[in-house]
Design a protein around this motif. Structure first.
Motif, PDB file in Angstrom:
ATOM      1  N   ASP A 158       0.848  -1.186   0.000  1.00  0.00           N
ATOM      2  CA  ASP A 158       0.000   0.000   0.000  1.00  0.00           C
ATOM      3  C   ASP A 158       0.885   1.238   0.000  1.00  0.00           C
ATOM      4  O   ASP A 158       1.779   1.359   0.831  1.00  0.00           O
ATOM      5  N   LYS A 181      -1.399  -5.419  -0.290  1.00  0.00           N
ATOM      6  CA  LYS A 181      -2.615  -5.678  -1.058  1.00  0.00           C
ATOM      7  C   LYS A 181      -2.401  -6.966  -1.838  1.00  0.00           C
ATOM      8  O   LYS A 181      -1.396  -7.126  -2.539  1.00  0.00           O
ATOM      9  N   THR A 231      -6.352  -7.153   2.215  1.00  0.00           N
ATOM     10  CA  THR A 231      -5.262  -6.386   2.794  1.00  0.00           C
ATOM     11  C   THR A 231      -4.661  -7.200   3.931  1.00  0.00           C
ATOM     12  O   THR A 231      -5.370  -7.569   4.870  1.00  0.00           O
TER      13      THR A 231
END
Length: 145
Positions: free
Chosen positions: A119, A127, A140
């Motif tokens: 991220d 991710k 996530t």
């Protein structure tokens, strides 16, 4: 004055290098969560000698689930323990992400194409996007200490 300019150039170069390294820091252990946000397992992302990036389940968090096997998996993974299972393989660097690989969902045995990236706002979040055609789901994962 020359010192000031040299210091400024070095400072900017170090900052750019840190940003590049942070974007690439997918390697290590990550907490894999379910849809309710509960941590199910710890997955280690690593790179093989040939540059291929893979992911392996190194710990299942629920002690009573640690001896489960992948009954729904196909081929060489069928009936292998989930803890220790290489569930992600074939990833290669592509810009700021790693793509071109596959990920298996151990409970269903389904295999999906996968791409992963850190991220950009939080380098402790990874991710993970599994997809088939244009349908996808992005999870996530949080960096494990």
């Amino acid at each position: 004055m020359k010192r000031y300019i040299l210091f400024s150039v070095l400072f900017i170069a170090c900052g750019a290098l840190n940003d590049a390294c942070a974007q690439d820091d997918i390697f290590g252990k990550w907490k894999c969560t379910n849809d309710q946000g509960k941590v199910n397992s710890i997955v280690k992302i690593f790179q093989k000698d040939d540059g291929e990036v893979c992911g392996k389940v190194v710990r299942i968090t629920k002690e009573e689930d640690r001896d489960k096997i992948c009954t729904e998996c196909k081929g060489d993974l069928k009936n292998k323990p989930i803890e220790g299972l290489q569930l992600m393989h074939g990833l290669r660097k592509d810009g700021n992400e790693y793509s071109g690989g596959e990920i298996i969902h151990p409970k269903s045995g389904k295999v999906y194409k996968v791409k992963i990236w850190v991220d950009e706002d939080n380098p402790d979040m990874l991710k993970v996007r599994g997809y088939v055609a244009f349908f996808y789901k992005t999870m996530t994962w949080e960096r494990a200490e």
